[in-house]
Scaffold this active site. Structure first.
Site, PDB file in Angstrom:
ATOM      1  N   HIS A   9       1.769   4.694  -2.798  1.00 13.12           N
ATOM      2  CA  HIS A   9       1.978   6.134  -2.644  1.00 13.12           C
ATOM      3  C   HIS A   9       3.331   6.542  -3.211  1.00 13.12           C
ATOM      4  O   HIS A   9       3.472   7.587  -3.867  1.00 13.12           O
ATOM      5  CB  HIS A   9       1.927   6.520  -1.163  1.00 13.12           C
ATOM      6  CG  HIS A   9       0.564   6.513  -0.554  1.00 13.12           C
ATOM      7  ND1 HIS A   9      -0.488   7.244  -1.064  1.00 13.12           N
ATOM      8  CD2 HIS A   9       0.080   5.882   0.553  1.00 13.12           C
ATOM      9  CE1 HIS A   9      -1.563   7.060  -0.310  1.00 13.12           C
ATOM     10  NE2 HIS A   9      -1.240   6.230   0.676  1.00 13.12           N
TER      11      HIS A   9
ATOM     12  N   HIS B 239       3.279   6.893  -6.834  1.00 11.30           N
ATOM     13  CA  HIS B 239       2.580   8.117  -7.222  1.00 11.30           C
ATOM     14  C   HIS B 239       3.552   9.299  -7.234  1.00 11.30           C
ATOM     15  O   HIS B 239       3.452  10.197  -8.077  1.00 11.30           O
ATOM     16  CB  HIS B 239       1.429   8.365  -6.243  1.00 11.30           C
ATOM     17  CG  HIS B 239       0.322   9.197  -6.788  1.00 11.30           C
ATOM     18  ND1 HIS B 239      -0.805   9.523  -6.058  1.00 11.30           N
ATOM     19  CD2 HIS B 239       0.136   9.796  -7.991  1.00 11.30           C
ATOM     20  CE1 HIS B 239      -1.610  10.266  -6.781  1.00 11.30           C
ATOM     21  NE2 HIS B 239      -1.064  10.448  -7.964  1.00 11.30           N
TER      22      HIS B 239
ATOM     23  N   HIS C  84       0.835  -1.214   0.000  1.00 13.68           N
ATOM     24  CA  HIS C  84       0.000   0.000   0.000  1.00 13.68           C
ATOM     25  C   HIS C  84       0.861   1.251   0.000  1.00 13.68           C
ATOM     26  O   HIS C  84       0.682   2.150  -0.842  1.00 13.68           O
ATOM     27  CB  HIS C  84      -0.914  -0.017   1.225  1.00 13.68           C
ATOM     28  CG  HIS C  84      -1.729   1.229   1.401  1.00 13.68           C
ATOM     29  ND1 HIS C  84      -3.054   1.315   1.018  1.00 13.68           N
ATOM     30  CD2 HIS C  84      -1.413   2.455   1.925  1.00 13.68           C
ATOM     31  CE1 HIS C  84      -3.514   2.530   1.275  1.00 13.68           C
ATOM     32  NE2 HIS C  84      -2.537   3.240   1.836  1.00 13.68           N
ATOM     33  N   GLU C  85       1.784   1.341   0.945  1.00 17.10           N
ATOM     34  CA  GLU C  85       2.602   2.549   1.042  1.00 17.10           C
ATOM     35  C   GLU C  85       3.488   2.725  -0.178  1.00 17.10           C
ATOM     36  O   GLU C  85       3.781   3.846  -0.596  1.00 17.10           O
ATOM     37  CB  GLU C  85       3.437   2.527   2.324  1.00 17.10           C
ATOM     38  CG  GLU C  85       2.622   2.556   3.612  1.00 17.10           C
ATOM     39  CD  GLU C  85       1.681   3.746   3.708  1.00 17.10           C
ATOM     40  OE1 GLU C  85       1.978   4.798   3.104  1.00 17.10           O
ATOM     41  OE2 GLU C  85       0.633   3.626   4.366  1.00 17.10           O
TER      42      GLU C  85
END
Length: 670
Positions: free
Chosen positions: A461, A464, A457-458
C-alpha cells in the site's frame, strides 16, 4: 503558541509538527478550515464568468487545504495513538467531515455549475478528474430534491456518530478482554520472548505477578497456535469471541448502522447499501459478488472439512474451535516439519524491514531509504525514513509505527498524511501501522511469519502512495475503487519467501544463521495446508458483511447474534467450529473503517494479484525491468485512469481466475 496547523508545515515535505500540535489545535484548525472551505465554495458558485474546468473542477480540487491537511493528520494519529484527548474530539471532527462533505456535494448551485462545463474538450487526467468528481457528487445525492437532501444529511450525521461510537467501544473491548493468567505454567508452549512480553504487559496494567495476553483484532489469536494447555487456549479464544456481545455491547450500533445505510441507499435510488458501494467499484453487480462468494465458499468449506478430519485424528477425538490452530500447527511441524514459533528468531523487525522490504523495493523500483531522526513524531516508537528514487531525487517520507499499545486500534493499515499531487506541489507522506507485541525489556522485536507477510502487504500500500505520479490529490495513490486497492499490497506479499529475497533478511537474530533452505522449502510445501480454514474464516466474514449490507430498506435486525448465526449457517458455514475472521461485534472494517459491503474486495483483488504473480514468474521474477513495468503502468497511475484499464495495460489482457483457484487449493470451484 500559534496553532501550527493553520499554515502549511515548514518541516520537510510538510511533515506535521507533532511536537507542538495539541488536540485543541486539531479542533480549532478543523473548525476554521471548514469555514474557509465553504467560503471558497461560495466563491466558485458566485463566479459570473462562464463555467470552465479551471474555475470549477480545478478550483474545487484546490479548495479546503487547511481542513484537508488537518483531518489527514488527525485521523492518521487517532487510529495509531488515540489518547483520551484525541478521542474526546473524535465525534466532533467526524461530524465536521461528514457535514462538510454534505454541504459541498449536496450544494445544488455548485453541482449545476459543474454540469455546465463542456467535458468533451477535456482529456487525460483533467477528464478523469471531472468524471470522477461528478460521479462522487451524484452518488452522494446531488440529484436529490431539497427534502430528500435534508433527510440524507440527517442520516449521514447519525451514521458518522454511530461509527465513532462503534470504533471507541471496539477499542475499549479489545483492551478490556486482554487475558490475564496468574501462573506462568498456564502459558506453557510460549517462548521466553512472549512470556516476557506478557509479564511486561501485566506489570503495565498493574498486575505485578501475573501475565497478560493482549488481543489482536481478528477472532483468531496468534498464541492459540502455541499454547499447550487446551484450557488456556479456550480462555483466550472465548475472550476474543465474546468482545462486544454483552457488556459494552456494540451489536445495537451495528444493527442500527446497517438499517440506516439501507434507508440511505433507498433515498439514493438503490435497492440496498451494497449497490451503492458497487456503483464506485470494479465488481459489476451484487449478483456477481454473491455468486463468487458462493462458489468459493463451497470449495473452501469442503477443504476445511478435510482439514478438520486430519486434526481430529491428531487430537484423538473431538476438535474444538479453540484447538484448531494448535493442532494445525502440529500438522505443520509433523507433516511439513514447520514450527511457527521456532521461525520467529529468524524474523527480527529491522532485518525484515531493511534487508527484506526495503531491499526488494530497491531491486524492483530503484528506491532507497534513509532514516531521519530530526522529525517530531506523535509517539516515541514511530520511525521515519526519507525515500529516494534511483536517480537520487527525493520522493517523500515513509513512517513506520509497528508495536501494539493500548491507544492503538487493532490490525494493520496504511494511511497518507500527504499525497503525491503535482498540482499542489505536494509529495507523499505515507504511514504503515502494525500491532506487533512489544517485547520485554532488552528483547528483540521478533515477528511471526504472518506478521512478516503483513509488513510486506502494508508496504505494498505504501508503494502505491509513494510511487503515484499524477496531478491531482483526489486521484492519487490508493484513491482507487475499494475492490482494487488491495491488489498492489497483495502483490508485494509475493516476495516474502522469494529465493532472491528471503536469504537477505531471514537470519537468526542471535547467530546470524540464514533460515535454512530446507525449512523454506517446507514452508512453501505447506502453503496449501490450512487454506481451507483460512479461506473459510475470511469468506465467512465477507458473507456476514454482505448480509448486513444487502438488507432491504425498513429492515430492523432485533437480534444481531441470531442474524449472524443464521446467515453463516444458511450459507454453509459451521461457525461453532470455524467462526468468521471478524464477528459483527468487533468488525471494525465494516462499521468503523469504510469497508462496508467491501470486505469481499480482498478476494476480488486477489484474482488480479495471483494473475500478476504468474506474470512475474513467466517474465524472470525479481528484475528491475519487471518492477518498472508494474510501477509505470499500475503503481504510478492511482485513479488517473480506470484501474482495470491500467491492469490490462500492464498484463496485456484482463485477469484470469485460475491462478487464484490453484493458489487457494480451490481448483474444483469452477
Amino acid at each position: 503558541m500559534p496553532n501550527p496547523l493553520l499554515k502549511p508545515s515548514e518541516l520537510p515535505y510538510q511533515w506535521p509538527d507533532f511536537a507542538r500540535i495539541t488536540a485543541d489545535d486539531y479542533l480549532q484548525a478543523a473548525r476554521t478550515g471548514a469555514q474557509e472551505h465553504l467560503a471558497q465554495i461560495a466563491t466558485i458558485v458566485a463566479d459570473a464568468t462562464p463555467a470552465t474546468f479551471a474555475n470549477t473542477f480545478l478550483a474545487l480540487e484546490r479548495s479546503g487545504q487547511l481542513l484537508r491537511r488537518t483531518l489527514m493528520a488527525y485521523f492518521s494519529v487517532l487510529s495509531a495513538h488515540g489518547t483520551d484527548q484525541l478521542r474526546e474530539i473524535q465525534s466532533e471532527l467526524s461530524g465536521i467531515l461528514t457535514a462538510q462533505s454534505d454541504e459541498i456535494r449536496l450544494n445544488p448551485e455548485l453541482y449545476a455549475r459543474l454540469r455546465e462545463v463542456d467535458l468533451s474538450k477535456l482529456a487525460g487526467e483533467d477528464a478523469r478528474l471531472a468524471s470522477e468528481t461528478l460521479k462522487t457528487f451524484e452518488l452522494a445525492g446531488a440529484r436529490l430534491d431539497a427534502g430528500a437532501k435534508k433527510k440524507l444529511k440527517a442520516l449521514n450525521a447519525q451514521l458518522s456518530e454511530l461509527s465513532t461510537q462503534f470504533s471507541t467501544k471496539a477499542l475499549e473491548n479489545q483492551n478490556a478482554h486482554a487475558v490475564l493468567f496468574t501462573d506462568e505454567a498456564q502459558l506453557e508452549g510460549l517462548d521466553e520472548a512472549r512470556i516476557a512480553s506478557a509479564r511486561a504487559a501485566a506489570q503495565t496494567a498493574g498486575h505485578n505477578t501475573c501475565y497478560l495476553l493482549p488481543l489482536v483484532s481478528p477472532t483468531g489469536q496468534p498464541v492459540l497456535a502455541s499454547l499447550t494447555r487446551s484450557a488456556s487456549r479456550r480462555k483466550v479464544f472465548e475472550a476474543s469471541l465474546s468482545r462486544g456481545s454483552s457488556e459494552n455491547s456494540t451489536l445495537p450500533l451495528a444493527a442500527q448502522m446497517a438499517a440506516l445505510r439501507a434507508d440511505r441507499a433507498a433515498l439514493l435510488g438503490f435497492a440496498n447499501h451494497a449497490e451503492t458501494v458497487l456503483a464506485d467499484a470494479t465488481a459489476p453487480s451484487t449478483e456477481a459478488v454473491a455468486t463468487r462468494l458462493k462458489e468459493l465458499t463451497e470449495a473452501a468449506v469442503r477443504n476445511a472439512h478435510a482439514e478438520a478430519d486430519t486434526l481430529r485424528e491428531l487430537a484423538g477425538g473431538e476438535l474444538n474451535a479453540w484447538d484448531w490452530s494448535y493442532y494445525s500447527n502440529q500438522v505443520l511441524r509433523e507433516r511439513f516439519a514447520v514450527d511457527s514459533a521456532a521461525l520467529r528468531p529468524y524474523f527480527e523487525l529491522d532485518s525484515v524491514l531493511h534487508d527484506g522490504v526495503f531491499a526488494t523495493a530497491q531491486t524492483l523500483y530503484g528506491l532507497s531509504f534513509t532514516e531521519r531522526f530530526d522529525l517530531p513524531t506523535y509517539h516515541p516508537a514511530v520511525r521515519v525514513w526519507e525515500v529516494f528514487d534511483a536517480d537520487g531525487s527525493a520522493m517523500g517520507l515513509y513512517s513506520g509505527d509497528f508495536l501494539a499499545r493500548e491507544t492503538k486500534k487493532g490490525g494493520a493499515w496504511m494511511t497518507s498524511m500527504r499525497d503525491s499531487a503535482a498540482d499542489l506541489d505536494e509529495r507523499p507522506i505515507v504511514t504503515n501501522t502494525l500491532n506487533i507485541a512489544a517485547p520485554g525489556e532488552g528483547q528483540p522485536i521478533l515477528l511471526t511469519l504472518d506478521e512478516t507477510n503483513t509488513l510486506f502487504h502494508e508496504f505494498g500500500h505504501a508503494l502505491h502512495g509513494l510511487l503515484s505520479n499524477g496531478k491531482y490529490a483526489t486521484l492519487s495513490g490508493t484513491s482507487v475503487p475499494r475492490d482494487f486497492v488491495e491488489f498492489p499490497s497483495q502483490v508485494n506479499e509475493m516476495w516474502v519467501l522469494h529465493p532472491d529475497v528471503v536469504g537477505g533478511y531471514a537470519k537468526h537474530y542471535e547467530t546470524g544463521q540464514t533460515l535454512p533452505e530446507e525449512t523454506i522449502e517446507k514452508i512453501r510445501a505447506a502453503e496449501l495446508w490450512g487454506q481451507g480454514f483460512a479461506t473459510t474464516e475470511y469468506l465467512a466474514a465477507s458473507v456476514l458483511d454482505w448480509a448486513w449490507h444487502t438488507i432491504e430498506p425498513g429492515t430492523s435486525i432485533e437480534d444481531p447474534e441470531s442474524f449472524e448465526r443464521e446467515t453463516l449457517t444458511n450459507f454453509g458455514f459451521t461457525p461453532e467450529l470455524i467462526p468468521p475472521r471478524y464477528r459483527t461485534a468487533y468488525f471494525q472494517h465494516i462499521f468503523a473503517n469504510g469497508y462496508s459491503a467491501g470486505y469481499y474486495s480482498y478476494i476480488w483483488s486477489e484474482v488480479l494479484d495471483a494473475d500478476t504473480v504468474q506474470w512475474f514468474e513467466e517474465n524472470g521474477g525479481l528484475m528491475r525491468e519487471n518492477g518498472m513495468r508494474f510501477r509505470q503502468e499500475l503503481l504510478s497511475r492511482g485513479n488517473t485512469r480506470d484501474p482495470l484499464e491500467s491492469y490490462e495495460m500492464f498484463r496485456g489482457r484482463s485477469a484470469r481466475v485460475e491462478p487464484l483457484l490453484r493458489r487457494r487449493g480451490l481448483v474444483n470451484a469452477e
